[in-house]
Design a protein around this motif. Sequence first.
Motif, PDB file in Angstrom:
ATOM      1  N   UNK A  63     -22.311  67.141 -61.369  1.00 55.97           N
ATOM      2  CA  UNK A  63     -22.682  65.718 -61.393  1.00 55.97           C
ATOM      3  C   UNK A  63     -21.949  64.962 -60.287  1.00 55.97           C
ATOM      4  N   UNK A  64     -20.668  65.283 -60.103  1.00 58.16           N
ATOM      5  CA  UNK A  64     -19.879  64.642 -59.048  1.00 58.16           C
ATOM      6  C   UNK A  64     -20.410  65.024 -57.669  1.00 58.16           C
ATOM      7  N   UNK A  65     -20.764  66.285 -57.483  1.00 59.76           N
ATOM      8  CA  UNK A  65     -21.321  66.745 -56.206  1.00 59.76           C
ATOM      9  C   UNK A  65     -22.653  66.050 -55.920  1.00 59.76           C
ATOM     10  N   UNK A  66     -23.482  65.917 -56.937  1.00 64.95           N
ATOM     11  CA  UNK A  66     -24.776  65.264 -56.759  1.00 64.95           C
ATOM     12  C   UNK A  66     -24.608  63.811 -56.322  1.00 64.95           C
ATOM     13  N   UNK A 114     -16.009  81.863 -45.363  1.00 56.85           N
ATOM     14  CA  UNK A 114     -14.714  81.689 -46.033  1.00 56.85           C
ATOM     15  C   UNK A 114     -14.814  82.087 -47.501  1.00 56.85           C
ATOM     16  N   UNK A 115     -15.804  81.563 -48.190  1.00 57.94           N
ATOM     17  CA  UNK A 115     -15.992  81.869 -49.610  1.00 57.94           C
ATOM     18  C   UNK A 115     -17.463  81.935 -49.923  1.00 57.94           C
ATOM     19  N   UNK A 116     -17.857  82.893 -50.745  1.00 57.85           N
ATOM     20  CA  UNK A 116     -19.261  83.089 -51.045  1.00 57.85           C
ATOM     21  C   UNK A 116     -19.887  81.798 -51.592  1.00 57.85           C
ATOM     22  N   UNK A 117     -20.941  81.348 -50.916  1.00 54.59           N
ATOM     23  CA  UNK A 117     -21.720  80.185 -51.333  1.00 54.59           C
ATOM     24  C   UNK A 117     -20.875  78.921 -51.542  1.00 54.59           C
ATOM     25  N   UNK A 118     -19.787  78.773 -50.797  1.00 57.31           N
ATOM     26  CA  UNK A 118     -18.989  77.553 -50.960  1.00 57.31           C
ATOM     27  C   UNK A 118     -19.797  76.312 -50.606  1.00 57.31           C
ATOM     28  N   UNK A 119     -20.732  76.463 -49.650  1.00 58.11           N
ATOM     29  CA  UNK A 119     -21.584  75.317 -49.343  1.00 58.11           C
ATOM     30  C   UNK A 119     -22.649  75.132 -50.417  1.00 58.11           C
ATOM     31  N   UNK A 120     -23.464  76.158 -50.631  1.00 61.88           N
ATOM     32  CA  UNK A 120     -24.582  76.032 -51.573  1.00 61.88           C
ATOM     33  C   UNK A 120     -24.107  75.726 -52.991  1.00 61.88           C
ATOM     34  N   UNK A 121     -23.008  76.337 -53.390  1.00 64.68           N
ATOM     35  CA  UNK A 121     -22.543  76.187 -54.756  1.00 64.68           C
ATOM     36  C   UNK A 121     -21.677  74.976 -55.015  1.00 64.68           C
ATOM     37  N   UNK A 122     -21.143  74.352 -53.934  1.00 62.26           N
ATOM     38  CA  UNK A 122     -20.182  73.269 -54.149  1.00 62.26           C
ATOM     39  C   UNK A 122     -20.457  72.000 -53.342  1.00 62.26           C
ATOM     40  N   UNK A 123     -21.408  72.041 -52.407  1.00 62.00           N
ATOM     41  CA  UNK A 123     -21.662  70.861 -51.574  1.00 62.00           C
ATOM     42  C   UNK A 123     -23.131  70.434 -51.621  1.00 62.00           C
ATOM     43  N   UNK A 124     -24.046  71.378 -51.797  1.00 63.39           N
ATOM     44  CA  UNK A 124     -25.479  71.059 -51.736  1.00 63.39           C
ATOM     45  C   UNK A 124     -25.913  70.191 -52.921  1.00 63.39           C
ATOM     46  N   UNK A 125     -26.462  69.002 -52.682  1.00 62.63           N
ATOM     47  CA  UNK A 125     -26.845  68.107 -53.783  1.00 62.63           C
ATOM     48  C   UNK A 125     -28.058  68.588 -54.563  1.00 62.63           C
ATOM     49  N   UNK A 126     -28.998  69.236 -53.889  1.00 65.10           N
ATOM     50  CA  UNK A 126     -30.182  69.683 -54.618  1.00 65.10           C
ATOM     51  C   UNK A 126     -29.863  70.900 -55.480  1.00 65.10           C
ATOM     52  N   UNK A 127     -28.968  71.738 -55.011  1.00 63.96           N
ATOM     53  CA  UNK A 127     -28.500  72.833 -55.848  1.00 63.96           C
ATOM     54  C   UNK A 127     -27.786  72.309 -57.078  1.00 63.96           C
ATOM     55  N   UNK A 128     -26.957  71.281 -56.876  1.00 63.20           N
ATOM     56  CA  UNK A 128     -26.244  70.671 -58.004  1.00 63.20           C
ATOM     57  C   UNK A 128     -27.218  70.078 -59.012  1.00 63.20           C
ATOM     58  N   UNK A 129     -28.262  69.414 -58.523  1.00 61.69           N
ATOM     59  CA  UNK A 129     -29.259  68.813 -59.415  1.00 61.69           C
ATOM     60  C   UNK A 129     -29.958  69.889 -60.247  1.00 61.69           C
ATOM     61  N   UNK A 130     -30.292  71.012 -59.628  1.00 59.83           N
ATOM     62  CA  UNK A 130     -30.930  72.105 -60.369  1.00 59.83           C
ATOM     63  C   UNK A 130     -30.009  72.644 -61.462  1.00 59.83           C
ATOM     64  N   UNK A 131     -28.715  72.747 -61.154  1.00 64.07           N
ATOM     65  CA  UNK A 131     -27.767  73.236 -62.159  1.00 64.07           C
ATOM     66  C   UNK A 131     -27.648  72.271 -63.331  1.00 64.07           C
TER      67      UNK A 131
END
Length: 303
Positions: A63-66, A114-131
């Motif tokens: 929610x915070x990422x979104x 650096x870390x697996x999916x650090x962008x997609x899993x922790x920065x991407x807003x549309x990914x966050x919305x889906x979660x």
Amino acid sequence: MAEGGGGGDGSGMGGGGRTTDISSISSGLLSPQFILGGLVALAGLILLRTTKINWNIRTLLMCAVFVLFGVLVIMHQPSPLRAVVDPVTALMTGSTITLKKTTALFFIGGLSVIGVKLFCGWVCPFGALQEIVNRIPAPSGKKIKLPFNISNGIRISIFVISLIMVLATGTDLYTYHNILNPFELFDWHFELVLAVLVGAVLVASVFVYRPFCYLVCPVGLLTWLLEHMSIFRVRLDRGKCNDCNKCIQMSPCPSVKAIVDGDKMRPDCYACGVCIDACPTDALAFGIGKTKANRSRDRESGD
């Protein structure tokens, strides 16, 4: 991070634009949006390394990422999708690659190494919305884990079709009338095509974890490839594992079974940390390299 249209800052590679060199990319990475994105990704890495993240904590974090990267205007432009697609299109057509998109591509790729999916899993807003939507109970009572060979086959096929379309028409499939570009949502564009796309993805998200990421997104495809080079990733200490399979049962994604089975070809792991929290023996960790037990097993098996 989202943008509407193909705008940029006028600097780029090729097509008569100013040469984009490492120094200009480094300067671009010092902009507020990339600094904030990097700090959030770093926070995610620290949390994964030091804290057990359950589904409730993960949902609050998403929610915070979104809000940060999807709602607040400071994080808009360029969108992750266009940062990946537009440079490919530019290279194939000989047009300009803008500095903003080149910088965003380096940012996404760098975090993913650096870390697996650090962008997609922790920065991407549309990914966050889906979660967030995926936390809604499914009417059937069960969530669906798509077979990765099918979902990745669809994702690769869409990318190949887009490449063919670029060669034939000079326009990619993803951003053609934004039929596959849900990031336009964050620029408050509500055309019918976009509404249908986003609506379909959100409905599917109730049943499937990150359907757009697994089935369509070119950023997800890129970061899946980079995932094989990631320094930090979910790793299994075979010596601690008691084969209870709780991590597989609790995790929303299909990657955990492949991690436990030691498969070379693994589905995308979105670094949610749920499998680590579910493990009763602490056999899973977001770490570097193989454990001593795993190295011994590899020597015995001749790997």
